[in-house]
Design an enzyme around this catalytic site. Sequence first.
Site, PDB file in Angstrom:
ATOM      1  N   LYS A  68       5.509  -8.822 -10.038  1.00 40.44           N
ATOM      2  CA  LYS A  68       4.576  -9.479  -9.113  1.00 40.44           C
ATOM      3  C   LYS A  68       4.095 -10.816  -9.662  1.00 40.44           C
ATOM      4  CE  LYS A  68       4.548  -5.681  -6.706  1.00 40.44           C
ATOM      5  NZ  LYS A  68       4.849  -5.490  -5.327  1.00 40.44           N
TER       6      LYS A  68
HETATM    7  C1  LIG Z   1       7.051  -1.827 -10.647  1.00 38.28           C
HETATM    8  C2  LIG Z   1       7.445  -1.893  -9.218  1.00 38.28           C
HETATM    9  N1  LIG Z   1       8.714  -1.657  -8.885  1.00 38.28           N
HETATM   10  C3  LIG Z   1       9.123  -1.688  -7.613  1.00 38.28           C
HETATM   11  C4  LIG Z   1       8.246  -1.950  -6.588  1.00 38.28           C
HETATM   12  C5  LIG Z   1       8.765  -2.003  -5.177  1.00 38.28           C
HETATM   13  O1  LIG Z   1       8.848  -3.323  -4.741  1.00 38.28           O
HETATM   14  P1  LIG Z   1       8.714  -3.649  -3.193  1.00 38.28           P
HETATM   15  O2  LIG Z   1       7.386  -3.123  -2.782  1.00 38.28           O
HETATM   16  O3  LIG Z   1       8.798  -5.123  -3.107  1.00 38.28           O
HETATM   17  O4  LIG Z   1       9.829  -2.936  -2.538  1.00 38.28           O
HETATM   18  C6  LIG Z   1       6.906  -2.191  -6.878  1.00 38.28           C
HETATM   19  C7  LIG Z   1       5.886  -2.463  -5.832  1.00 38.28           C
HETATM   20  O5  LIG Z   1       5.958  -3.355  -5.075  1.00 38.28           O
HETATM   21  C8  LIG Z   1       6.500  -2.194  -8.222  1.00 38.28           C
HETATM   22  O6  LIG Z   1       5.258  -2.493  -8.546  1.00 38.28           O
HETATM   23  N1  LIG Z   2       4.124  -1.809  -5.284  1.00 38.61           N
HETATM   24  C1  LIG Z   2       3.140  -2.694  -4.810  1.00 38.61           C
HETATM   25  C2  LIG Z   2       2.701  -2.369  -3.434  1.00 38.61           C
HETATM   26  C3  LIG Z   2       2.281  -3.594  -2.692  1.00 38.61           C
HETATM   27  O1  LIG Z   2       3.407  -4.350  -2.477  1.00 38.61           O
HETATM   28  P1  LIG Z   2       3.439  -5.854  -2.022  1.00 38.61           P
HETATM   29  O2  LIG Z   2       4.682  -6.374  -2.635  1.00 38.61           O
HETATM   30  O3  LIG Z   2       3.451  -5.837  -0.556  1.00 38.61           O
HETATM   31  O4  LIG Z   2       2.232  -6.566  -2.533  1.00 38.61           O
HETATM   32  C4  LIG Z   2       2.014  -2.747  -5.822  1.00 38.61           C
HETATM   33  O5  LIG Z   2       2.273  -2.537  -6.971  1.00 38.61           O
HETATM   34  O6  LIG Z   2       0.890  -2.982  -5.486  1.00 38.61           O
END
Ligand SMILES: Cc1ncc(COP(=O)(O)O)c(C=O)c1O
Ligand SMILES: N[C@@H](CCOP(=O)(O)O)C(=O)O
Length: 469
Positions: free
Chosen positions: A112
């Site tokens: 993120k």
């Molecule tokens: C460590 C981790 N892996 C995978 C994901 C999944 O990613 P996305 O929500 O973009 O599919 C998340 C949350 O978004 C996450 O925090």
């Molecule tokens: N896995 C995410 C969930 C939120 O996802 P987002 O990519 O829409 O912000 C988290 O860790 O918060």
Amino acid sequence: MRYISTRGEAPTLAFSDALLAGLARDGGLYVPEAYPALAPADIARLAGHSYAEVAGRVIAPFVDGAFAPAVLAPMLEEAYATFRHVATTPLVQIAPNRFVLELFHGPTLAFKDVAMQLLGRMMDHVLTERDARATIVGATSGDTGSAAIEAFRGRARTDVFILYPAGRVSEVQRRQMTTVDDANVHAIAVEGTFDDCQAHVKTLFNDHGFRDRLALAGVNSINWARIVAQVVYYFYAGVALGAPHRPVSFVVPTGNFGDILAGYVAKQMGLPVARLAIATNVNDILARTLATGRYEVTGVKPSSSPSMDIEVSSNFERLLFDAHDRDAGAVRGLMASLAQSGSFSPRNEALAAIRAEFDAGRADEAETAATIARVRAETGYLLDPHTAVAVAVAEKLKHDPKVPQVVLSTAHPAKFPDAVEKACGERPALPPHLADLMERPERTPTLPNDIAAIRAYIEAHARIAADAA
Ligand SMILES: Cc1ncc(COP(=O)(O)O)c(C=O)c1O
Ligand SMILES: N[C@@H](CCOP(=O)(O)O)C(=O)O
């Protein structure tokens, strides 16, 4: 570049307005009117450049007008200077033609940070230009929250309210949010699931009076700028492995579908992507949808990869929009069905289009733990549970052995020390900048799973509301 809503009933916006809008006013998600293209020669020219430089070239067509190159370039340099690896997002080989793309070298140890470090700077820039302020409201299953808090802490023009599901994030994730003492940061435990938290955020955005009074802004991947920033590492990794001269495949641990959607966008822009694979944990709604043709909520199960404990996968709506030939009416129908009955079925042609682009697989808890232990024993490499889900799925998929396969590594194993230790007997240590995290005092209210309580809390603590009173 203009941005349109997947539900077709919100105003078309320029990039900086879409950046501040988060959710569209009709409840849909913003997408570009058309995907910009990078010709093979443009992609080839990305080779040998730093991550920030590649980002500048990939992001430029999305932000045209809003951020001149002379503004964007230093912003990108500054954002990626916060990463602890010289390559920003390095590739590590773990098997013949299988690579892990490490996206966790930013300040909060998850992918993120890649988008959020840029988003914080972009929003601040636009708000300063407009002499405006915003109230950010976000939902997190653990990682978006800490990355957002880190990116926005102490900023004069933004307050940040993050809703997380009480007891359903790791202790490290929780503490990364609750130990930050800046006055503009509010990490709120909600007695519900991530899906509940995300639904509350969307309800607040759909309450136009509240939204306008508090100048709500979103930092979840409902915000198109998040997706754009994540497109960059697909190009960066692809070029390092031979693109545009040879195709590359990606396997992505998936929850809210933002990360893999960024890979799909990279492909639409011209990156030669052979396959995109959705890897889910036991919350396998997306894998089931591809297998059965029906998207059906069955109830979230807690897992050792808690950030993927999601069933209402927000960004799938953006893919549905494209797969239904950008028919906003069709998307509105599917989303209404989801809201009413917890399920929907994409049109047959749409399903075929999705299956043509994506593979999908799931890894259960035992497979995830066994993958952490085996990869550690065989290669010395320590996976976090989310990456382990993706490696387990990668190993199960049919795959052309001549095509490099990149598994996105979305978190540092030290964010999930209990799960990693249980799997392989080894407890990963936090990096030095977080070494005292477990001793820092926490500050976090707990609220019931109730929109009225959440709305009242935000209204009572947002500086914009206080100043207006
Ligand atoms: C460590 C981790 N892996 C995978 C994901 C999944 O990613 P996305 O929500 O973009 O599919 C998340 C949350 O978004 C996450 O925090
Ligand atoms: N896995 C995410 C969930 C939120 O996802 P987002 O990519 O829409 O912000 C988290 O860790 O918060």
